[in-house]
Design an enzyme around this catalytic site. Structure first.
Site, PDB file in Angstrom:
ATOM      1  N   CYS A   1       0.906  -0.919  -0.026  1.00  0.00           N
ATOM      2  CA  CYS A   1      -0.181   0.181  -0.171  1.00  0.00           C
ATOM      3  C   CYS A   1       0.924   1.254   0.018  1.00  0.00           C
ATOM      4  O   CYS A   1       1.625   1.469   0.904  1.00  0.00           O
ATOM      5  CB  CYS A   1      -0.767   0.002   1.322  1.00  0.00           C
ATOM      6  SG  CYS A   1      -1.929   1.550   1.579  1.00  0.00           S
TER       7      CYS A   1
ATOM      8  N   CYS B   1      -0.046   3.834   2.430  1.00  0.00           N
ATOM      9  CA  CYS B   1       0.460   3.509   3.779  1.00  0.00           C
ATOM     10  C   CYS B   1       1.628   3.975   4.304  1.00  0.00           C
ATOM     11  O   CYS B   1       1.853   4.292   5.416  1.00  0.00           O
ATOM     12  CB  CYS B   1       0.323   2.017   3.806  1.00  0.00           C
ATOM     13  SG  CYS B   1      -1.416   1.522   3.888  1.00  0.00           S
TER      14      CYS B   1
END
Length: 328
Positions: free
Chosen positions: A81, A84
Site C-alpha cells: 500500500c 500507507c
C-alpha cells in the site's frame, strides 16, 4: 508517602488498594514533573513502546486490555500500500510527539484478515481507535497532519473526560534500562511533605474535615499534586458517608431506582463497605437509565470511585469497559 485509611468500623481498607494507587500516582506525577521541567526524562515506558505491531493472537492483550489505561490508535496497513508508506511514519512520529497520550498499534491486514473483517475495513490505510474496549472509526486514507492532530486531540479528550484515562508516562532513558541498572538515588523531601503528613495524621485521628482541608491546601498551591488528589478523593468519600444512615440510604435506593442522588449515595456506601463491584454496577446502571445532568452526575461519581480503587484493579478495568458499552 501515600494516604492511609483512617480506623473506622465498616470502612473499606483503603490500604488494600495502595499499590494500584502508587502506580497511577507515579505515572501522573512523572508526566507533571516532565511538563514543569520542559520535557525532561520521566519514569515510565520506553518511547519504542508507544508504537507496537499487533496480530490476532495478541490483540486482546495489546489493544483491548491496554485501552483501559490509554487510548489505542490502530493503523491498518500493508506492505504493497503506497499511501500507507506515507501515513504510517507520520502516525509513528505523532505517537512519540504525544508522549504517552495514546499508543499506536500497527496491524498488517495481509497477515490479520480476521481483524480487518471485524473492524469492517473497506480499504487501507484505515485508522481506528479503541477506548476502554470500544472501537471508534477515525479516518480512512491519507490525511493532513493538522487534521490528524485535531482528531487525536478529540480522542484524548474523550478518553480523559469520559473514562479518566490519563495516558502513560514515557522515559527516554528506558531504552537502555535492560543493559544496566543504575543505583536508586534517595528522593529529597518535597515542599508539601509536611502538609501531606498532616493530612494523613488527621485521617488516622478521624478528623476528616481537617484531612480534606490539608489536602486542599496542597492543591491550592500545586493543583497537579497527585498524592493530594488521591488523598482528597479518599477523605471526601469517607466524609460523605460519615453522617449517613446506611439502612435509610439503601431503602431509598431500592425504593427509587430512578433517583440518581439516591443511587450515588448508596454507591458511596457500597465502596466504603468493601462492596466494590456493587458500587460500580449501581452507577453504571444509573448511567444506562438516565440522560443529561443525571447521567453526567452518575458518570462523574463513577470515575471518582474508580480513581479511589486504582486502575490496576481488574474490577476497575471491567467497570471501564462496561461504562464504555453504555455510553457508546
Amino acid at each position: 508517602m501515600q494516604p492511609r485509611n483512617m480506623s473506622m468500623s465498616g470502612v473499606v481498607d483503603l490500604a488494600a488498594v495502595k499499590a494500584a494507587q502508587e502506580a497511577k500516582a507515579k505515572a501522573e506525577q512523572a508526566r507533571a514533573e516532565a511538563a514543569r521541567q520542559g520535557g525532561g526524562a520521566v519514569s515510565g515506558v520506553s518511547p519504542s513502546s508507544l508504537v507496537i505491531d499487533v496480530d490476532e493472537a495478541g490483540f486482546e492483550r495489546e489493544v483491548l486490555q491496554r485501552s483501559t489505561e490509554v487510548p489505542v490508535v490502530i493503523d491498518f496497513w500493508a506492505e504493497w500500500c503506497e499511501p500507507c508508506k506515507q501515513l504510517s511514519p507520520l502516525l509513528e512520529g505523532l505517537a512519540r510527539e504525544y508522549n504517552g497520550r495514546f499508543v499506536l498499534a500497527k496491524i498488517d491486514v495481509d497477515a490479520n484478515q480476521m481483524l480487518m473483517q471485524q473492524f469492517g475495513v473497506q480499504g487501507i490505510p484505515a485508522v481506528f481507535a479503541v477506548v476502554a474496549g470500544q472501537a471508534l472509526p477515525l479516518f480512512q486514507g491519507a490525511a493532513p497532519v493538522e487534521q490528524i492532530r485535531q482528531t487525536l486531540d478529540q480522542l484524548i479528550q474523550v478518553g480523559e473526560e469520559r473514562f479518566g484515562l490519563t495516558g502513560i508516562a514515557v522515559d527516554p532513558g528506558a531504552e537502555s534500562a535492560d543493559q544496566a541498572e543504575a543505583p536508586v538515588a534517595e528522593v529529597p523531601a518535597g515542599p508539601y511533605d509536611a502538609l501531606l503528613e498532616a493530612a494523613v495524621e488527621a485521617l488516622d485521628a478521624g478528623d476528616l474535615g481537617g484531612a480534606v482541608q490539608a489536602y486542599r491546601n496542597v492543591l491550592s498551591d500545586d493543583p497537579g499534586n497527585t498524592e493530594a488528589k488521591l488523598g482528597l478523593a479518599q477523605a471526601e468519600l469517607l466524609q460523605r458517608v460519615q453522617g449517613l444512615d446506611p439502612q435509610q440510604v439503601r431503602k431509598d435506593a431500592a425504593d427509587r431506582p430512578a433517583d440518581v442522588a439516591a443511587q450515588i449515595a448508596a454507591a458511596d456506601l457500597d465502596l466504603v463497605g468493601g462492596h466494590v463491584e456493587d458500587a460500580f454496577g449501581r452507577l453504571i446502571e444509573a448511567v444506562r437509565r438516565t440522560a443529561g445532568e443525571d447521567r453526567d452526575a452518575a458518570r462523574v461519581r463513577l470515575l471518582e470511585l474508580l480513581d479511589v480503587v486504582g486502575s490496576d484493579d481488574p474490577r476497575v478495568t471491567a467497570a471501564r469497559t462496561q461504562l464504555a458499552r453504555v455510553l457508546f
